[in-house]
Enzyme design. Sequence first.
Site, PDB file in Angstrom:
ATOM      1  N   PRO A   1      86.766  13.679  33.809  1.00 25.64           N
ATOM      2  CA  PRO A   1      85.621  13.966  32.934  1.00 25.64           C
ATOM      3  C   PRO A   1      86.057  14.104  31.485  1.00 25.64           C
ATOM      4  CG  PRO A   1      85.651  15.425  34.859  1.00 25.64           C
ATOM      5  CD  PRO A   1      86.966  14.721  34.827  1.00 25.64           C
ATOM      6  N   PRO A   2      85.127  13.995  30.554  1.00 25.38           N
ATOM      7  CA  PRO A   2      85.475  14.177  29.134  1.00 25.38           C
ATOM      8  C   PRO A   2      86.000  15.582  28.867  1.00 25.38           C
ATOM      9  CG  PRO A   2      83.310  13.156  29.361  1.00 25.38           C
ATOM     10  CD  PRO A   2      83.719  13.598  30.729  1.00 25.38           C
TER      11      PRO A   2
ATOM     12  N   THR B   1      94.083  12.288  26.827  1.00 30.68           N
ATOM     13  CA  THR B   1      94.837  11.806  25.664  1.00 30.68           C
ATOM     14  C   THR B   1      96.035  12.699  25.383  1.00 30.68           C
ATOM     15  OG1 THR B   1      92.788  10.947  24.722  1.00 30.68           O
ATOM     16  CG2 THR B   1      94.656  11.174  23.246  1.00 30.68           C
TER      17      THR B   1
ATOM     18  N   GLU C   1      60.432  33.687  35.005  1.00 29.23           N
ATOM     19  CA  GLU C   1      61.867  33.924  35.164  1.00 29.23           C
ATOM     20  C   GLU C   1      62.131  34.959  36.255  1.00 29.23           C
ATOM     21  OE1 GLU C   1      63.966  32.017  33.791  1.00 29.23           O
ATOM     22  OE2 GLU C   1      62.507  31.016  32.499  1.00 29.23           O
TER      23      GLU C   1
END
Length: 664
Positions: A247-248, A253, A469
């Site tokens: 995943p990002p 890198t 909620e």
Amino acid sequence: MSDLPPPPPPPPPGGGRGSRRPNKSARPAPKSKFEPEGSSNHGGGSGETKTGFPKWGWWIIAGVAVAALLVPSFWPSDDGTDLTYTEFISQVDEGNVGSVEVDKGSGNITGEYTNGDTFNTTGGGEAGLFEGDQAFLEESGVSITYDAPSNNALLNLLGFMLPVFLIIGFLVWMQRRAAGQMGGVMSIGKSKAKAYTTDKPSTTFDDIAGYEGVKQEISEVVDFLRYPERFKEIGARVPKGMLLVGPPGTGKTLLARAVAGEAGVGFLSVTGSDFMEMFVGVGASRVRDLFQQARRMGRAIIFIDEIDSIGRKRGAGLGGGHDEREQTLNQMLAEMDGFEASEGIVIMAATNRPDILDPALLRPGRFDRQIVVPLPEADERRAILEVHSRDKRMGADVDMETMAKATVGMAGADLANLVNEAALVAVRRGSKEIERIDFENARDRVVLGAQRESVIMTAEEKKATAYHEGGHALLATVLPNGDPLHKVTILPRGMALGVTWSLPQERHTYSKEYFEDTICKAMGGRVAEIVVFGHLNSGAANDLEQATGIARRMVREWGMSDRVGPQAWSSQQQTFLGDDLMSSGREYSDDTAKLLDEEIAKLLTDQEQRAKRTLTRHRRGLELIAESLLEHETIDGPTVARLIQQGMIESGEDAETLDDIILR
């Protein structure tokens, strides 16, 4: 509105009422600690320093020439006494003037006394002397001479040649600009890869927290680049290419740079988009130049980030075999087959979309190995948080172990952003160190969105939001298979008017019961409004969208329907990949489509009825939760559980512990 996970991967920890909560993603890539090489020659050669007459020297010469021509005209011709014209006439009348010289051009008069001294005066009239004064000077015995203005040959030549010089200069400028543009066009096929130094690489595996398994898997590449003779002796072949998938924000890198730092070799970094230009063939030319640079460096690592931009399946577009992207990919495939492993060149690439890559790119001999870089586990998240907190002043009450457990699903980039947000919150709060409350507020901001204090709700909207909620919170507490409730608020955050947040647990697989409870919890807000007010509003739109998405995947992809059986039907057709481009886009009959729709509708309806029965049973608990939200605006999970127990006791049911109210 509710905490609705789109599994797998692990679900996001929050949701909201009234609008869609924007997806959270980690974009910032890890900052490189390498220093770019001083030489712009990618091949490692030394450039020659050009010498010659500097360009600014011509400007100096031109300035001196202009000064030599113009400045003397402003200098005085002598140092005589300055007189007014009246004083000059008086001196003539007294007989003190012997001779004068009149400049017809400027009208100035230069004269000499009888004793030899000189003087200067401004004449009168156009010729320098007023009418009658010339006769008066002659009668007084003054010698008069006239000086006609002479033309300056150099100034005349300069005035004539100036337009010529301007035209010539403009033509020279145009020629140089065209030459520069042609030079840029001629160098368009050069690679845009950034080269990093090999003498002092500073990024190593020690700088990467966690991911011990991943580092162990790629360590053999480091050993090969350090000690290639060991592999040659035994005849082993190291993989030519390694594909980092994840995943990002997981640090793909950074791992590639750490490999270059551990091996102490050259590192060429380039992104997939750097190969693409508007001219056909440029990408293939840049691929060739990239591999030539790597060969000149000897042992090197080529890292291609976001390789999916050029590595998509061939034949997917409408451009045919002459498509620019396909030519670039073909050239890369040829280059990867064109060198041996003994050359010491290793290719590493990163992507988060391995499913769209061309099969020829992933076959053995090219990218032999795929290394998965997953989201970090709890221990790895704690280590990452500690790494990013090294240079920050942390308070004594900050527990990284607790923060790691409360950040399930966050990547390394998310954690780095969380620590930075905590520091910013501490500064705004006026504190000199980062405390636990700062981390809590920063996590709420990152996950739920920033609080919107400018939104002012009416009393009816606030009451409806509280019950909405409250329905989510009650079901999140009593349903046995969902994630535990963390907090619920009716303060507008992000794009939502209220948020119910459950902390996701460390899960790698999800059961059918988990999804059913998740759908039931999503229906809680809508059902609570029906039970209390007897009508609906648009606040449940996002809840229904998430619930329908989960139900569709349960029936179509995960085989969780008894009537459909063990069948999987893809919910999306990626026609842009060229797969079955001319087909109808559906792999099943109309009868199967009807069956799928019926099962999805039945699953949603059943869970809505389940939510209605549960909220009706705990009506008093729902009212207490809504009243507490209207009073305090934000309450935590234990408070919700206590209010549910109190409501059951007031309704005449026995509820000494929380387990007594859990539906099983």
